[in-house]
Structure formats: structure tokens, C-alpha cells
Design an enzyme around this catalytic site. Structure first.
Site, PDB file in Angstrom:
ATOM      1  N   LYS A 181     -14.502   7.071   6.362  1.00  0.00           N
ATOM      2  CA  LYS A 181     -15.227   6.207   5.435  1.00  0.00           C
ATOM      3  C   LYS A 181     -14.381   4.970   5.136  1.00  0.00           C
ATOM      4  O   LYS A 181     -13.350   5.053   4.481  1.00  0.00           O
ATOM      5  CB  LYS A 181     -15.526   6.922   4.110  1.00  0.00           C
ATOM      6  CG  LYS A 181     -16.534   6.128   3.290  1.00  0.00           C
ATOM      7  CD  LYS A 181     -16.509   6.442   1.804  1.00  0.00           C
ATOM      8  CE  LYS A 181     -15.651   5.521   1.003  1.00  0.00           C
ATOM      9  NZ  LYS A 181     -16.011   4.096   0.991  1.00  0.00           N
ATOM     10  N   GLY A 234      -5.491   5.008  -0.971  1.00  0.00           N
ATOM     11  CA  GLY A 234      -6.170   4.288  -2.041  1.00  0.00           C
ATOM     12  C   GLY A 234      -5.409   4.428  -3.335  1.00  0.00           C
ATOM     13  O   GLY A 234      -4.191   4.629  -3.326  1.00  0.00           O
ATOM     14  N   SER A 235      -6.139   4.367  -4.433  1.00  0.00           N
ATOM     15  CA  SER A 235      -5.478   4.333  -5.729  1.00  0.00           C
ATOM     16  C   SER A 235      -5.057   5.733  -6.183  1.00  0.00           C
ATOM     17  O   SER A 235      -5.650   6.742  -5.785  1.00  0.00           O
ATOM     18  CB  SER A 235      -6.416   3.703  -6.757  1.00  0.00           C
ATOM     19  OG  SER A 235      -7.606   4.443  -6.810  1.00  0.00           O
ATOM     20  N   THR A 236      -4.068   5.775  -7.041  1.00  0.00           N
ATOM     21  CA  THR A 236      -3.536   7.050  -7.521  1.00  0.00           C
ATOM     22  C   THR A 236      -4.578   7.877  -8.288  1.00  0.00           C
ATOM     23  O   THR A 236      -4.707   9.081  -8.030  1.00  0.00           O
ATOM     24  CB  THR A 236      -2.242   6.806  -8.334  1.00  0.00           C
ATOM     25  OG1 THR A 236      -1.272   6.257  -7.439  1.00  0.00           O
ATOM     26  CG2 THR A 236      -1.688   8.090  -8.926  1.00  0.00           C
ATOM     27  N   ILE A 238      -7.851   8.048  -7.976  1.00  0.00           N
ATOM     28  CA  ILE A 238      -8.820   8.646  -7.044  1.00  0.00           C
ATOM     29  C   ILE A 238      -8.125   9.697  -6.183  1.00  0.00           C
ATOM     30  O   ILE A 238      -8.698  10.735  -5.857  1.00  0.00           O
ATOM     31  CB  ILE A 238      -9.497   7.558  -6.179  1.00  0.00           C
ATOM     32  CG1 ILE A 238     -10.096   6.509  -7.114  1.00  0.00           C
ATOM     33  CG2 ILE A 238     -10.505   8.163  -5.199  1.00  0.00           C
ATOM     34  CD1 ILE A 238     -11.508   6.215  -7.055  1.00  0.00           C
ATOM     35  N   GLY A 239      -6.876   9.450  -5.839  1.00  0.00           N
ATOM     36  CA  GLY A 239      -6.099  10.428  -5.071  1.00  0.00           C
ATOM     37  C   GLY A 239      -6.001  11.764  -5.802  1.00  0.00           C
ATOM     38  O   GLY A 239      -6.151  12.834  -5.204  1.00  0.00           O
ATOM     39  N   GLU A 256      -1.884   8.672   0.483  1.00  0.00           N
ATOM     40  CA  GLU A 256      -1.052   7.454   0.432  1.00  0.00           C
ATOM     41  C   GLU A 256      -1.592   6.640  -0.722  1.00  0.00           C
ATOM     42  O   GLU A 256      -2.685   6.078  -0.624  1.00  0.00           O
ATOM     43  CB  GLU A 256      -1.205   6.640   1.719  1.00  0.00           C
ATOM     44  CG  GLU A 256      -0.781   7.360   2.977  1.00  0.00           C
ATOM     45  CD  GLU A 256       0.717   7.328   3.197  1.00  0.00           C
ATOM     46  OE1 GLU A 256       1.441   6.751   2.356  1.00  0.00           O
ATOM     47  OE2 GLU A 256       1.148   7.905   4.207  1.00  0.00           O
ATOM     48  N   CYS A 290       0.098  -1.906  -1.003  1.00  0.00           N
ATOM     49  CA  CYS A 290       0.611  -0.782  -1.788  1.00  0.00           C
ATOM     50  C   CYS A 290       2.131  -0.840  -1.856  1.00  0.00           C
ATOM     51  O   CYS A 290       2.716  -0.362  -2.807  1.00  0.00           O
ATOM     52  CB  CYS A 290       0.144   0.525  -1.180  1.00  0.00           C
ATOM     53  SG  CYS A 290       0.317   0.532   0.580  1.00  0.00           S
ATOM     54  N   GLU A 391       0.434  -0.816 -11.394  1.00  0.00           N
ATOM     55  CA  GLU A 391       0.192  -1.556 -10.155  1.00  0.00           C
ATOM     56  C   GLU A 391      -0.865  -2.637 -10.405  1.00  0.00           C
ATOM     57  O   GLU A 391      -1.937  -2.349 -10.925  1.00  0.00           O
ATOM     58  CB  GLU A 391      -0.300  -0.585  -9.087  1.00  0.00           C
ATOM     59  CG  GLU A 391      -0.528  -1.276  -7.762  1.00  0.00           C
ATOM     60  CD  GLU A 391      -0.934  -0.296  -6.675  1.00  0.00           C
ATOM     61  OE1 GLU A 391      -1.846   0.509  -6.918  1.00  0.00           O
ATOM     62  OE2 GLU A 391      -0.338  -0.345  -5.594  1.00  0.00           O
TER      63      GLU A 391
HETATM   64  P1  NAP Z   1      -9.692   3.066  -4.277  1.00  0.00           P
HETATM   65  O1  NAP Z   1     -10.625   2.597  -5.296  1.00  0.00           O
HETATM   66  O2  NAP Z   1      -8.888   4.269  -4.554  1.00  0.00           O
HETATM   67  O3  NAP Z   1     -10.550   3.252  -2.955  1.00  0.00           O
HETATM   68  C1  NAP Z   1     -10.013   3.705  -1.756  1.00  0.00           C
HETATM   69  C2  NAP Z   1     -11.099   4.361  -0.953  1.00  0.00           C
HETATM   70  O4  NAP Z   1     -11.576   5.504  -1.660  1.00  0.00           O
HETATM   71  C3  NAP Z   1     -12.327   3.476  -0.718  1.00  0.00           C
HETATM   72  O5  NAP Z   1     -12.856   3.750   0.552  1.00  0.00           O
HETATM   73  C4  NAP Z   1     -13.263   3.947  -1.809  1.00  0.00           C
HETATM   74  O6  NAP Z   1     -14.632   3.702  -1.544  1.00  0.00           O
HETATM   75  C5  NAP Z   1     -12.981   5.431  -1.826  1.00  0.00           C
HETATM   76  N1  NAP Z   1     -13.373   6.096  -3.059  1.00  0.00           N
HETATM   77  C6  NAP Z   1     -13.642   5.549  -4.258  1.00  0.00           C
HETATM   78  N2  NAP Z   1     -13.989   6.509  -5.129  1.00  0.00           N
HETATM   79  C7  NAP Z   1     -13.956   7.686  -4.475  1.00  0.00           C
HETATM   80  C8  NAP Z   1     -14.212   9.038  -4.839  1.00  0.00           C
HETATM   81  N3  NAP Z   1     -14.551   9.378  -6.078  1.00  0.00           N
HETATM   82  N4  NAP Z   1     -14.075   9.996  -3.908  1.00  0.00           N
HETATM   83  C9  NAP Z   1     -13.695   9.687  -2.661  1.00  0.00           C
HETATM   84  N5  NAP Z   1     -13.451   8.423  -2.256  1.00  0.00           N
HETATM   85  C10 NAP Z   1     -13.565   7.433  -3.151  1.00  0.00           C
HETATM   86  O7  NAP Z   1      -8.629   1.969  -3.864  1.00  0.00           O
HETATM   87  P2  NAP Z   1      -8.962   0.488  -3.460  1.00  0.00           P
HETATM   88  O8  NAP Z   1      -9.402  -0.178  -4.713  1.00  0.00           O
HETATM   89  O9  NAP Z   1      -9.827   0.427  -2.295  1.00  0.00           O
HETATM   90  O10 NAP Z   1      -7.518   0.017  -2.943  1.00  0.00           O
HETATM   91  C11 NAP Z   1      -6.474  -0.289  -3.788  1.00  0.00           C
HETATM   92  C12 NAP Z   1      -5.535   0.879  -3.999  1.00  0.00           C
HETATM   93  O11 NAP Z   1      -5.144   1.518  -2.786  1.00  0.00           O
HETATM   94  C13 NAP Z   1      -4.235   0.468  -4.622  1.00  0.00           C
HETATM   95  O12 NAP Z   1      -3.944   1.299  -5.701  1.00  0.00           O
HETATM   96  C14 NAP Z   1      -3.197   0.619  -3.515  1.00  0.00           C
HETATM   97  O13 NAP Z   1      -1.902   0.860  -3.916  1.00  0.00           O
HETATM   98  C15 NAP Z   1      -3.725   1.722  -2.727  1.00  0.00           C
HETATM   99  N6  NAP Z   1      -3.251   1.638  -1.343  1.00  0.00           N
HETATM  100  C16 NAP Z   1      -2.244   2.486  -0.923  1.00  0.00           C
HETATM  101  C17 NAP Z   1      -1.765   2.411   0.368  1.00  0.00           C
HETATM  102  C18 NAP Z   1      -0.678   3.331   0.859  1.00  0.00           C
HETATM  103  O14 NAP Z   1      -0.481   3.432   2.055  1.00  0.00           O
HETATM  104  N7  NAP Z   1       0.040   4.039   0.017  1.00  0.00           N
HETATM  105  C19 NAP Z   1      -2.304   1.494   1.256  1.00  0.00           C
HETATM  106  C20 NAP Z   1      -3.314   0.652   0.810  1.00  0.00           C
HETATM  107  C21 NAP Z   1      -3.781   0.742  -0.495  1.00  0.00           C
HETATM  108  P3  NAP Z   1     -15.349   2.351  -2.026  1.00  0.00           P
HETATM  109  O15 NAP Z   1     -14.723   1.280  -1.264  1.00  0.00           O
HETATM  110  O16 NAP Z   1     -16.752   2.597  -1.688  1.00  0.00           O
HETATM  111  O17 NAP Z   1     -15.070   2.246  -3.498  1.00  0.00           O
END
Ligand code: NAP
Ligand code: MG
Length: 497
Positions: A181, A234-236, A238-239, A256, A290, A391
Site C-alpha cells: 500500500k 511511517g509515523s511512530t 501508526i506504527g 521503520e 525520517c 519530529e
Molecule cells: P503515516 O501517517 O504513518 O503513514 C504511513 C503509511 O501508513 C501511509 O501509507 C498511510 O496511508 C498508512 N496508514 C495511515 N494510517 C494507517 C492505519 N491506521 N493503519 C495502517 N496504515 C496506515 O506517515 P506519513 O505521514 O506518511 O509519513 C511521515 C512519517 O513517516 C514520519 O513520522 C517519518 O519519520 C516516518 N518515516 C520513517 C521512515 C523510516 O525509515 N524510519 C522513512 C520515511 C518516513 P495514507 O497515506 O493513506 O494515510
């Protein structure tokens, strides 16, 4: 699958090797963040589409067409994916720029890394194998690495094609099937990358892509009983939610997550190298990384000299047409994200911090309806402020002075995160001492870059767990089977019957 035109008005999802509409026929619009204009329509998956994709992935896994493919042949297909990507390098870069608003040079680096990821795993998988263990006389034990099964992979918008490659390449190298996804804001390059996988010979059902909202599609993946592993970037928050939900079906989980990485400049650093590296560390990818080095600690003895150069260079950074090779800082991904960033800056001001430069939205000529934020430096902070602890995920750095090594380490570790960190010093002994004491998955020493294909990428603490981009990743897409045999001749009668 039909001929590949990377630029289209409508992108379907990919299930079982075919481009398909959503069962509901629903679509959503994806935009160009640099202009704010609609870019294309995308099929919007629902829970039912996830079911279809999981069935396809499960069938592909069970029929073994890919999993049982000799490893050298799998490796050859992966190299072919890389070469097909290379042949479309400029098209992939352009699509990535259009959908993400990032600068051309950033997209070029990221598409190149995505290509190299496939090449890396094409090689690595050939050497990824089990062991023969020392056994008591007459016994024989070997282990073999078997693909973990169907993997749900959920990725963010900040590095769309690179994140897709970090997920797809090791999983298919290991023989898994995938339901991927992409982020709703940036689904396009993950879709075309999946099409390229099929073009290169990956059998149908092995790689499926279901674009759609995290709250429905992401959730359906995480809860699906037909999925064996979830890999999430993604974000902590949601993780954490994913880990909890995945426990119900005992899925393997790798996460991650976010970061708030420290960047420490010691008094003996090469100042110019540290200035260039610190600029790159925070403003690359418009700070939407990130591993962004968003907490800058500068030794008191060089603070004035360093800051003068750092501020001057920050003011000179070029924001502009993302397709221009000279643009250094691209757009912010969305209006919402821009408001989040500005909210953090305003909170810093309210807390008594000083915005040295930036701190506001900017209008870029020709891109007036896009989302642009000035590269921002904040000083006069204390360590409890939101802007220091949370963050931001934008082009905002907080700067603090320190006076000795011990203090620098203490400040660096005063965070709930543990992804990246950077050290600038000419003293190798100090670099080693400090690197040993920082609680983070990555330490950069006099180096602006956090990773290349082959180097482990991942976090300590609330930055998640599991490593990507490296050989160890293959262990996270495989199970280890232990085969224990007895060849001793004389029958064993352990019950003494
Ligand atoms: P996010 O809101 O956590 O979303 C990441 C992914 O998860 C998207 O595909 C999102 O879908 C999906 N998602 C949202 N809600 C969900 C749920 N309840 N269940 C399952 N999946 C769900 O993060 P973001 O706003 O896209 O990205 C920013 C964050 O990602 C930052 O906190 C950043 O640090 C982190 N990040 C970490 C790394 C790493 O390698 N450590 C790399 C890149 C980014 P939608 O797009 O449809 O909302
Ligand atoms: Mg989000």
C-alpha cells in the site's frame, strides 16, 4: 499487461498481474505539491480489493512459481527489473518529481538508489543461505531460509519509489509475495514500479499494489489473516497501532518509524564540511526525512564561526521549479503538512525561542499555488520544548551550544527516538567514543549520507525495529527451518522401550 506509459490520467491498482479498477469503481485524485494542481486519478482500493490482492498473493505463494524458482533465476529477474528501471530513469524521475514536489536532484538520487536496491538484493540473495551446525556424533543438522509468506507492506510519501524498492526488493528476493500500500499522497511510482516488475518477468500475484486510505486499506492489510508479515514505514503512533493490531494474528512485524536525529559539531571539526553536511542533513528532501538531522549541537568554541556560515548558506538555498537541476529545496508534500510545520515553528516562538531565518511559508514564482516553506533555523531553545523533542518532518532545525563531549552525548540521547545521528570531528578516537555511546541505529561520522544499498538502516527506541537495505533484511523476510536428522546407524531408543 499492456504497454507501459508512465504518464497517464488514470492509474489502476495491480492485482494478480493485471491493472484493475477498484471493485467499488471509486478513484481518488493525486496532486502535484509544487503547483497544487491535480496530477492524475488513482483507483481507490477498499477492504474487498485487499481481499482480492491477498488471495492473489497467497495463490502465487502456494503455487510456488516464484518461491521455487531457482535463486539464480530470481536474481536474474531482479537485475532485469533494475535494467528496465535504468532504461526509464528520466521518466521515473519526472513522475516522482511531479507527484512529490521534491527537487530533481533529490529524485535522481532516490530513483538511482531504488535501482541499486534491486541490484543489491539480486546479488545478496544468492549468498543468503542456511548453515550446517556442529552436532553430537551421528546427528546432522542443517538450516534453510524459507520465505516468510505473504507480506503486507505500507509505505510513506517522503521517498515514494525508494520506499517501494526498500520493501519490494528484499521481499521478492526472499521468495515472498506482496500486497503493497503506497501513501495516498504519492501512489504513482510504486504502481509503475510494480508494472516494471511484471514486465521483467515476476509472475502474476507476487507483487500487488492497492492504493487507498491508511484507515481502511492499511487497516485491512494489518488485520488480514492471510498475511504473514507486515513491514511498515511511517509515523511512530501508526506504527504502535499496527503492532498492536498485528498481534491478533501474530504477524511478523518490522517498523521503520520517526526520528529526531542529533548532529554534533565538535570544535575540531572541518567547519566547511560540517556546514555542508548539516545543510544536507536537514534541508535535503525539504526536511521530510525520517533521518533528518533536526537537532544541531555546536561546540561553544566554534559556535559563532559555524553559525555565521550555516545561516548564510541556509539563506542562499534555492527553492524553485522542482524540475530544474539547480533547485536545492523542493516543495512540502501538502497544505496539511505545511501547517503542521508552521505550527511547530509558532510553538517555538511561543516557548521563547528565536527564529533566526525562515519560519514562514514562501511564494515561489510560477508555483504560487504550491506548498513551500522557507528553510528555518531556530535557536534559544531548551531541551523540553516541543520543537526539540517532536519530529517536525519539514525544513526546520533547532540549534544548541554544548561545552564538552559528555554533555553532547547526553543531549544527543535525550530523545525518545533513535534513528540517525551525525558527528563532525577530526579526532577518530572521539568519533569512536561518541559513536559507541549514541543510542541510534545509524551514526554518520564526517559523512552527510545515512545509507547506501548494503548498509543497515533502522532505529533504536521509538524509531522502530528491524533493518532495511542490508543483508540482515533478508532474515526478516525469511523463516529459518532447522532440519535435524540421525545417521548414526544403531537405532536410537530414547524411551528405553
Ligand atoms: P503515516 O501517517 O504513518 O503513514 C504511513 C503509511 O501508513 C501511509 O501509507 C498511510 O496511508 C498508512 N496508514 C495511515 N494510517 C494507517 C492505519 N491506521 N493503519 C495502517 N496504515 C496506515 O506517515 P506519513 O505521514 O506518511 O509519513 C511521515 C512519517 O513517516 C514520519 O513520522 C517519518 O519519520 C516516518 N518515516 C520513517 C521512515 C523510516 O525509515 N524510519 C522513512 C520515511 C518516513 P495514507 O497515506 O493513506 O494515510
Ligand atoms: Mg500521515
Amino acid at each position: 499487461m499492456e504497454k507501459l506509459d508512465l504518464k497517464r490520467d488514470y492509474y489502476q491498482m495491480i492485482i494478480n498481474g493485471e491493472r484493475v479498477d477498484a471493485i467499488s469503481k471509486e478513484t481518488f485524485t493525486t496532486y502535484n505539491p509544487a503547483t497544487g494542481a491535480p496530477l492524475a486519478q488513482v483507483a481507490k482500493a477498499s477492504k474487498e480489493d485487499v481481499d482480492r490482492a491477498v488471495n492473489a498473493a497467497r495463490n502465487a505463494f502456494e503455487n510456488g512459481k516464484w518461491r521455487r524458482f531457482p535463486v539464480n533465476k530470481r536474481s536474474r529477474v531482479m537485475n532485469k527489473i533494475a535494467s528496465f528501471m535504468r532504461a526509464r530513469f528520466n521518466e521515473l524521475v519526472e513522475l516522482e518529481v511531479l507527484n512529490s514536489g521534491k527537487s530533481l536532484s533529490a529524485a535522481q538520487g532516490q530513483v538511482m538508489q531504488a535501482i541499486e536496491d534491486f541490484e543489491f538484493y539480486a546479488g545478496a540473495i544468492v549468498g543468503h543461505r542456511g548453515e550446517v551446525n556442529n552436532m553430537p556424533f551421528g546427528f546432522f543438522n542443517y538450516t534453510q531460509k524459507e520465505p516468510v509468506g505473504v507480506c503486507g507492506q505500507i509505505i510513506p510519501w517522503n521517498y515514494p519509489i525508494m520506499m517501494a524498492a526498500w520493501k519490494i526488493a528484499p521481499a521478492i528476493a526472499a521468495g515472498c509475495s506482496i500486497v503493497l500500500k503506497p501513501a495516498s499522497l504519492t501512489p504513482l511510482t510504486a504502481i509503475v514500479l510494480t508494472e516494471i516488475c511484471h514486465e521483467a518477468g515476476v509472475p502474476e500475484g507476487v507483487v500487488n499494489v492497492v492504493p487507498g486510505p491508511g484507515s481502511t486499506v492499511g487497516d485491512a492489510i494489518v488485520e488480514h489473516p492471510g498475511i504473514d508479515k507486515v513491514a511498515f514505514t511511517g509515523s511512530t503512533p501508526i506504527g504502535k497501532d499496527i503492532m498492536e493490531k498485528a498481534s491478533q494474528t501474530l504477524k511478523r512485524v518490522t517498523l521503520e518509524l520517526g526520528g529526531k536525529s542529533p548532529n554534533i559539531v565538535f570544535a575540531d571539526a572541518d567547519i566547511d564540511a560540517a556546514v555542508y553536511g548539516s545543510l544536507f542533513g536537514i534541508f535535503y528532501n525539504t526536511g521530510q526525512s525520517c533521518e533528518a538531522r533536526s537537532r544541531l549541537y555546536v561546540h561553544a568554541d566554534i559556535y559563532e564561526e559555524f553559525m555565521e556560515k550555516f545561516i548564510e548558506k541556509t539563506k542562499q538555498l534555492r527553492l524553485g521549479d522542482p524540475m530544474d537541476q539547480g533547485t536545492q529545496v523542493g516543495a512540502i508534500i501538502s497544505r496539511d503538512q505545511l501547517e503542521v510545520i508552521d505550527g511547530y515553528v509558532q510553538s517555538a516562538i511561543e516557548d521563547g525561542a528565536t527564529v533566526v531565518t525562515g519560519g514562514q511559508e514562501v511564494k515561489v514564482e510560477g508555483f504560487e499555488n504550491g506548498y513551500w516553506y522557507a528553510p528555518t533555523i531556530i535557536t534559544d531553545v531548551n531541551h523540553d520544548m516541543k520543537v526539540v523533542q517532536e519530529e517536525i518532518f519539514g525544513p526546520v532545525v533547532v540549534v544548541m551550544k554544548f561545552s564538552d563531549e559528555k554533555e553532547a552525548i547526553k543531549l544527543a540521547n535525550d530523545t525518545e527516538f533513535g534513528l540517525g545521528s551525525a558527528i563532525w570531528t577530526k579526532d577518530q578516537g572521539r568519533a569512536t567514543r561518541v559513536a559507541n555511546q549514541i543510542r541510534a541505529g545509524i551514526v554518520m561520522v564526517n559523512c552527510p549520507f545515512s545509507a547506501f544499498p548494503g548498509t543497515p538502516f533502522g532505529g533504536y527506541k521509538q524509531s522502530g525495529f528491524g533493518r532495511e537495505l542490508c543483508i540482515e533484511t533478508l532474515d526478516l523476510y525469511t523463516e529459518t527451518k532447522s532440519v535435524l536428522a540421525y545417521y548414526g546407524g544403531k537405532p536410537l531408543n530414547p524411551l528405553g522401550v
